[in-house]
Design an enzyme around this catalytic site. Structure first.
Site, PDB file in Angstrom:
ATOM      1  N   LYS A  31       0.892  -1.074  -0.110  1.00  0.00           N
ATOM      2  CA  LYS A  31       0.146   0.094   0.070  1.00  0.00           C
ATOM      3  C   LYS A  31       0.908   1.217   0.022  1.00  0.00           C
ATOM      4  CE  LYS A  31      -3.910  -0.340   2.417  1.00  0.00           C
ATOM      5  NZ  LYS A  31      -4.288  -0.811   3.750  1.00  0.00           N
ATOM      6  N   ARG A 102      -3.282   3.135   8.437  1.00  0.00           N
ATOM      7  CA  ARG A 102      -3.560   2.059   7.634  1.00  0.00           C
ATOM      8  C   ARG A 102      -2.181   1.021   7.715  1.00  0.00           C
ATOM      9  NH1 ARG A 102      -4.794   4.574   2.098  1.00  0.00           N
ATOM     10  NH2 ARG A 102      -6.078   2.863   1.705  1.00  0.00           N
ATOM     11  N   GLY A 111      -7.965  -8.093   5.887  1.00  0.00           N
ATOM     12  CA  GLY A 111      -8.542  -8.457   7.126  1.00  0.00           C
ATOM     13  C   GLY A 111      -7.510  -8.446   8.284  1.00  0.00           C
ATOM     14  N   MET A 113      -5.823  -5.961   9.968  1.00  0.00           N
ATOM     15  CA  MET A 113      -6.142  -5.104  10.799  1.00  0.00           C
ATOM     16  C   MET A 113      -7.304  -4.141  10.257  1.00  0.00           C
ATOM     17  SD  MET A 113      -4.162  -2.142  12.814  1.00  0.00           S
ATOM     18  CE  MET A 113      -5.083  -0.677  11.770  1.00  0.00           C
ATOM     19  N   ARG A 346      -3.652  -1.479  -6.394  1.00  0.00           N
ATOM     20  CA  ARG A 346      -2.756  -2.591  -6.297  1.00  0.00           C
ATOM     21  C   ARG A 346      -3.197  -3.555  -7.422  1.00  0.00           C
ATOM     22  NH1 ARG A 346      -6.155  -4.636  -1.281  1.00  0.00           N
ATOM     23  NH2 ARG A 346      -8.057  -4.207  -1.674  1.00  0.00           N
ATOM     24  N   HIS A 464     -10.147 -40.700  -1.861  1.00  0.00           N
ATOM     25  CA  HIS A 464     -10.312 -41.344  -3.026  1.00  0.00           C
ATOM     26  C   HIS A 464     -11.248 -40.723  -4.203  1.00  0.00           C
ATOM     27  CE1 HIS A 464     -12.159 -44.641  -5.514  1.00  0.00           C
ATOM     28  NE2 HIS A 464     -10.729 -44.956  -5.589  1.00  0.00           N
ATOM     29  N   SER A 774      10.271 -43.798 -14.456  1.00  0.00           N
ATOM     30  CA  SER A 774       9.268 -42.779 -14.229  1.00  0.00           C
ATOM     31  C   SER A 774       8.995 -42.904 -12.752  1.00  0.00           C
ATOM     32  CB  SER A 774       8.004 -43.029 -15.128  1.00  0.00           C
ATOM     33  OG  SER A 774       6.919 -42.684 -14.935  1.00  0.00           O
ATOM     34  N   THR A 777       5.431 -40.827  -7.984  1.00  0.00           N
ATOM     35  CA  THR A 777       5.569 -40.245  -6.598  1.00  0.00           C
ATOM     36  C   THR A 777       4.629 -40.490  -5.633  1.00  0.00           C
ATOM     37  OG1 THR A 777       4.860 -38.217  -7.839  1.00  0.00           O
ATOM     38  CG2 THR A 777       7.329 -38.548  -7.361  1.00  0.00           C
ATOM     39  N   CYS A 846       5.141 -39.623 -13.151  1.00  0.00           N
ATOM     40  CA  CYS A 846       3.661 -39.729 -13.313  1.00  0.00           C
ATOM     41  C   CYS A 846       3.018 -39.716 -11.947  1.00  0.00           C
ATOM     42  CB  CYS A 846       3.404 -41.109 -14.143  1.00  0.00           C
ATOM     43  SG  CYS A 846       4.042 -42.556 -13.278  1.00  0.00           S
ATOM     44  N   TYR A 866      10.448 -35.299 -18.734  1.00  0.00           N
ATOM     45  CA  TYR A 866       9.008 -34.877 -19.107  1.00  0.00           C
ATOM     46  C   TYR A 866       8.162 -35.197 -17.601  1.00  0.00           C
ATOM     47  CZ  TYR A 866       7.877 -40.110 -18.934  1.00  0.00           C
ATOM     48  OH  TYR A 866       7.770 -41.295 -18.362  1.00  0.00           O
TER      49      TYR A 866
HETATM   50  P1  ADP Z   1      -7.809  -2.239   3.430  1.00  0.00           P
HETATM   51  O1  ADP Z   1      -6.214  -2.491   3.664  1.00  0.00           O
HETATM   52  O2  ADP Z   1      -8.648  -3.156   4.111  1.00  0.00           O
HETATM   53  O3  ADP Z   1      -7.895  -1.958   2.142  1.00  0.00           O
HETATM   54  P2  ADP Z   1      -7.397   0.473   3.892  1.00  0.00           P
HETATM   55  O4  ADP Z   1      -6.247   1.199   4.544  1.00  0.00           O
HETATM   56  O5  ADP Z   1      -7.283   0.638   2.297  1.00  0.00           O
HETATM   57  O6  ADP Z   1      -7.898  -0.801   4.198  1.00  0.00           O
HETATM   58  O7  ADP Z   1      -8.871   1.539   4.427  1.00  0.00           O
HETATM   59  C1  ADP Z   1      -9.929   0.999   4.124  1.00  0.00           C
HETATM   60  C2  ADP Z   1     -10.691   2.362   3.426  1.00  0.00           C
HETATM   61  O8  ADP Z   1     -10.689   3.244   4.556  1.00  0.00           O
HETATM   62  C3  ADP Z   1     -10.320   2.836   2.301  1.00  0.00           C
HETATM   63  O9  ADP Z   1     -10.676   2.027   1.246  1.00  0.00           O
HETATM   64  C4  ADP Z   1     -10.798   4.324   2.190  1.00  0.00           C
HETATM   65  O10 ADP Z   1     -12.094   4.354   1.705  1.00  0.00           O
HETATM   66  C5  ADP Z   1     -10.819   4.629   3.736  1.00  0.00           C
HETATM   67  N1  ADP Z   1      -9.555   5.494   4.088  1.00  0.00           N
HETATM   68  C6  ADP Z   1      -8.360   4.910   4.437  1.00  0.00           C
HETATM   69  N2  ADP Z   1      -7.606   6.299   4.393  1.00  0.00           N
HETATM   70  C7  ADP Z   1      -8.304   7.145   4.014  1.00  0.00           C
HETATM   71  C8  ADP Z   1      -8.051   8.628   4.092  1.00  0.00           C
HETATM   72  N3  ADP Z   1      -6.882   9.023   4.107  1.00  0.00           N
HETATM   73  N4  ADP Z   1      -9.116   9.357   3.744  1.00  0.00           N
HETATM   74  C9  ADP Z   1     -10.293   9.031   3.393  1.00  0.00           C
HETATM   75  N5  ADP Z   1     -10.594   7.695   3.354  1.00  0.00           N
HETATM   76  C10 ADP Z   1      -9.625   6.822   3.672  1.00  0.00           C
HETATM   77 MG    MG Z   2      -7.827  -0.642   0.781  1.00  0.00          MG
END
Ligand code: ADP
Ligand code: MG
Ligand code: MG
Length: 893
Positions: A31, A102, A111, A113, A346, A464, A774, A777, A846, A866
């Protein structure tokens, strides 16, 4: 540790790390690295800074303390952000800067954090925000969200406790939606949230914005070793990362009214790969509202009507990002009062179908070259293109879920036993059948083969049913525990609904979904972009790809998918055929060599005809035929199967006692290590003779038709070279006899399977006799570990969970142990063959591993000639072999 702990980004610049793209991602997390990169290429991003993954590592080294030198660096970077964002100060009571905190590791870990938004709000600054924006409702809503997010994410309060308060408040005020609450309601809610916070944390909600910030940074670092994150890394096999980075970024607000909003989008359609802008947005919303499903979002195209300028700008950014990253992107954005900000980019996750189309189209667009395209598609994702799929246009209701064991969709009428399938298919060859069992066993293969799909209520990915179904590319769902089978009533119940035998059921082996009723499917084919990508892959690879096939139809299918020969033709599957099983049983029941020969003579024409069909389908390509491998009792009913025993006795016209006696005699404590493989023809040479004769005569017949045949006779389960010496001598004599009789010569080879540790250890001796190796494994893994493949259910899950083993060794070759035997076997074998005969020893593999991409990479590294895999995995192996030859893959993990 590098000198700098913190890197600033904002405006059109970002502090330089001096590293390449990979290094930046490792240091700043995905990120952070991409936020910096977006700044550099002139895309609008709210200013912020990234605390490096090295600081996270140091945090842990110092017993969960932010290293001292990082503290002033963070404060300094914060000043830069303040300056870059209109001079507002974090938490300033008059005009506060707010930030988001973030997490972000080098690989995305969804998920791990929750992001903390609106950090910097306090009792004082919330008033400032209300005044400055003229929107007290917005200010207090932001504040109560902060207390919730900060409390639950950083301090471990239960989010539900906060939810309870807002729920009560809404009830008291008669409000339906959060947005129905007034500014005063929200102000009152803030007071209640603070009470919840204090009750849990035993301290007041921090009124010092910097204290909030540092506590939040600690929380992100702590989340790196939270249960969720550890579990995720285990499942995804992520190792070797130093930690997570922390991104602190100026907040922008999508919830400031009708000219604000937030959205997520993909630069191309992640399901089909089509080059269209794909995503959703919500007006007047913040953060994750779009994905949280609170309100139904609008499709991105509609933004054109709502905010034409912003839409145009976004479309421009879409193209800038794709040109820059040369990859499909998954983006997050927010619009604050008509001004667009990008918050994340990303590379986007996609289906196999989309991966192929995007890779090929990007080559055509000149964005990437062919090699990059080949490297970018995950071999396993091709599965998506190789199975009949449930028609995506049809509506389905999923009633239960099992383990997705073999991909693709299938609908069929429910039958509860393999025998019932065989009987039904005989009369109604065009019916689609779903075989539903508690589990399956080798006795069921005939019925399994005739079924469109297989569903079991027990078993895992290595059961199986799963292994056999995958081998045939047949959709299969196993371990569907919600399903109860009532054989007596001939019904099954799933989720309270009853399905009778003969009624339709549908499974999706790609997802594990089970549906009642019939769902139409669409067939796979290797055309268009898929075919194009495969030709590019073929340019790169060194390994040949063969297939495991026992029937001409499978062989033909495999050739369609690009197979260059058969690496394993199992003759026992031919023995199971309904028109031959009686003769096979006669052979087993025979008490004298003469009787045995008589029975074998009945089987021989069938075998020969099968080989003719296979040789013809494989015209010009080598075909490895394995002599009979399984123990003979597999062809008789099981010991306690009274009904089956009676049936067979009736069919054979012998007393029940005769069958029972032979079953008892053949019963083994440990059949996998019993009387099987080459041990059979050593004791009953006439079985081997018959098979060799069928092979050579078939080869002669096909050669007479002007086709080219390359039979390779493979003797299984050799552990001592003398076994091979004896059987080879006999096979040569038989072959010569056939050729003399026909007056035609055919080229053939005799080799062996290396599937016992002793064979690998004495490969030099064995190679003096064998023309090819052959590696089997499946057995080699079983015999090396001492694990019975069918009995790992009880401990394998724990072994994987406790990291005693990194992967199930039956799915992916155990490189350290089994791999060492393979490597040694190849080296010993090749040296000896060269020294004694001046020949190159041909080596292949194989079995299940031949279609596992990681194992294919291993086979490439140890210099095999192969790999051989099931027909439907041939394209996967082709791609994996190309990637192995091309080195590092560029695809996202
Ligand atoms: P994840 O890794 O779960 O995608 P993010 O760090 O991208 O989490 O944050 C989740 C959401 O929080 C983002 O998609 C965005 O909508 C909101 N967010 C994060 N930082 C900001 C920011 N600086 N201003 C406004 N919204 C934000
Ligand atoms: Mg995000
Ligand atoms: Mg074997």
């Amino acid at each position: 540790m590098s000198a700098k702990h913190v890197y600033f980004f904002g405006g059109k610049t970002a502090e330089d790390t001096g590293l390449d793209a990979k290094g930046q991602k490792e240091l700043l997390g995905g990120k952070g690295a991409n936020l910096a990169e977006m700044c550099r290429i002139g895309i609008p991003v709210p200013p912020g800074f990234t605390i490096t993954t090295e600081v996270c590592a140091a945090y842990y080294e110092q017993g969960k303390k932010i290293p001292e030198a990082a503290v002033p660096a963070i404060e300094e970077a914060l000043k830069k952000v303040e300056a870059a964002f209109g001079g507002r100060k974090l938490g300033d009571p008059a005009d506060p800067l707010l930030v988001s905190v973030r997490s972000g590791a080098a690989l995305s870990m969804p998920g791990m954090m929750n992001t903390i938004l609106n950090l910097g709000l306090t009792d004082a600054s919330v008033e400032g925000l209300a005044k400055k924006t003229g929107n007290p409702r917005f200010a207090y809503d932001s504040y109560r969200r902060l207390i919730d997010m900060f409390g639950s994410t950083a301090m471990g309060c239960e989010h539900e406790k906060f939810e309870h308060e807002i729920h009560e408040m809404k009830k008291a005020k008669g409000a339906k939606l959060d947005t129905d609450l007034s500014a005063d309601d929200l102000k009152e809610l803030v007071t209640r949230y603070k009470a919840v916070y204090k009750a849990h944390v035993k301290d007041d909600f921090p009124q010092d914005p910097k204290k909030q910030l540092f506590l939040a940074v600690n929380a992100v670092f702590n989340s790196w070793n939270g249960n969720k994150a550890i579990e995720y890394r285990r499942i995804e096999r992520i190792t070797g990362l130093r930690g997570t980075a922390v991104n602190v970024q100026a907040m922008v607000f999508g919830n400031m009214g009708g000219t604000s909003g937030t959205g997520v989008a993909f630069t191309r359609d992640p399901n089909t790969g089509e080059n269209v802008f794909y995503g959703d947005y919500l007006i007047n919303a913040q953060g994750e509202d779009v994905v949280a499903g609170i309100r139904t979002p609008e499709p991105i195209a509609k933004l054109h009507e709502d905010m034409p300028k912003v839409y145009e700008q976004l479309v421009g950014i879409r193209s800038t990002l794709e040109k820059h990253y040369k990859e499909m992107q998954d983006i997050e954005f927010t619009v604050q009062e008509g001004v667009l900000y990008m918050l994340q980019t990303r590379s986007g996750k996609r289906t196999g179908t989309a991966a192929v189309r995007i890779a090929v189209e990007m080559v055509k667009e000149g964005l990437i070259d062919e090699t990059t395209a080949v490297k970018r598609v995950a071999p396993d994702s091709l599965n998506h293109l190789l199975q009949p799929q449930l028609d995506p246009k049809s509506k389905v209701e999923v009633v239960a879920q099992g383990i997705a064991a073999s991909p693709g969709g299938a609908s069929g009428i429910v039958l509860l036993s393999a025998e019932a399938v065989v009987a039904h298919a005989e009369k109604n060859p065009n019916d689609s059948i779903m075989l539903v069992r508690k589990e399956t066993s080798p006795e069921d293969v005939a019925g399994m083969h005739l079924a469109k799909g297989i569903l079991t209520s027990t078993g895992g990915k290595a059961s199986h049913a799963a292994v056999v179904a995958r081998g045939w590319g047949k959709p299969c769902v196993v371990g569907c525990e919600a399903m109860k089978i009532n054989e007596e009533a001939q019904t099954i119940t799933i989720a309270g609904k009853t399905v009778k035998a003969g009624e339709f059921l549908t499974i999706n082996g790609t997802t594990g979904d089970v549906m009642i009723g019939k769902v139409p499917t669409v067939a796979p084919s290797m055309t268009g972009d898929f075919a194009t990508l495969m030709t590019w892959a073929d340019k790169g690879r060194k390994l040949k790809i063969r297939t495991n096939a026992d029937a001409p139809a499978d062989a033909a299918k495999a050739r369609e998918f690009g197979a260059e020969g058969i690496g394993l033709c199992r003759t026992e599957h031919m023995f199971f055929g309904k028109d031959r099983i009686a003769a096979v049983r006669e052979m087993i029941l025979a008490t004298s060599t003469d009787d045995r020969k008589k029975a074998l003579a009945k089987i021989e024409p069938f075998q020969k005809a099968d080989f003719v069909g296979i040789f013809e389908a494989m015209d010009g390509y080598p075909v490895t035929i394995r002599l009979l491998d399984p123990p003979l009792h597999e062809f008789l009913p099981q010991k306690d199967n009274v009904e089956g025993t009676e049936d067979v006795a009736r069919q054979m016209g012998v007393p029940v006692s005769a069958i029972r006696e032979r079953v008892d005699e053949l019963h083994e404590m440990n059949p996998m290590m019993g009387f099987r493989g080459c041990r059979l023809p050593v004791v009953f040479p006439e079985i081997g003779d018959m098979q060799v004769r069928a092979i050579i005569e078939a080869a002669i017949e096909v050669k007479k038709k002007g086709k080219s045949v390359l039979p390779e006779i493979m003797i299984p389960l050799v552990g001592v070279v003398e076994e091979l010496t004896m059987l080879k001598k006999r096979a040569i004599a038989t072959a010569e006899e056939c050729m003399t009789k026909a007056g035609i010569k055919v080229e053939y080879q005799i080799g062996t399977m290396i599937e016992l540790p002793r064979a690998a250890l004495t490969a030099d001796e064995i190679a003096a006799e064998a023309e090819f190796f052959s590696f089997g494994t499946n057995d080699l893994t079983q015999m090396t570990f001492g694990f019975s493949r069918d009995d790992i259910k009880g401990f394998m899950p724990t072994y994987l969970k406790e990291k005693i083993l990194p992967v199930d060794p039956f799915q992916s070759i155990d490189v350290k142990g089994v791999g060492k035997l393979i490597d040694m076997g190849i080296k010993l074998g090749r040296e000896s063959r060269k020294a004694k005969h001046g020949q190159h020893l041909k080596v292949g593999i194989c079995g299940e591993h031949g279609g596992d991409p990681d194992s294919v990479v291993f086979c490439h590294k140890v210099g095999m000639d192969y790999v051989s895999c099931s027909p439907f995995r041939v394209p996967i192996a082709r791609l994996a072999a190309a990637q192995a030859a091309l080195g590092d893959t560029a695809r996202d993990k």
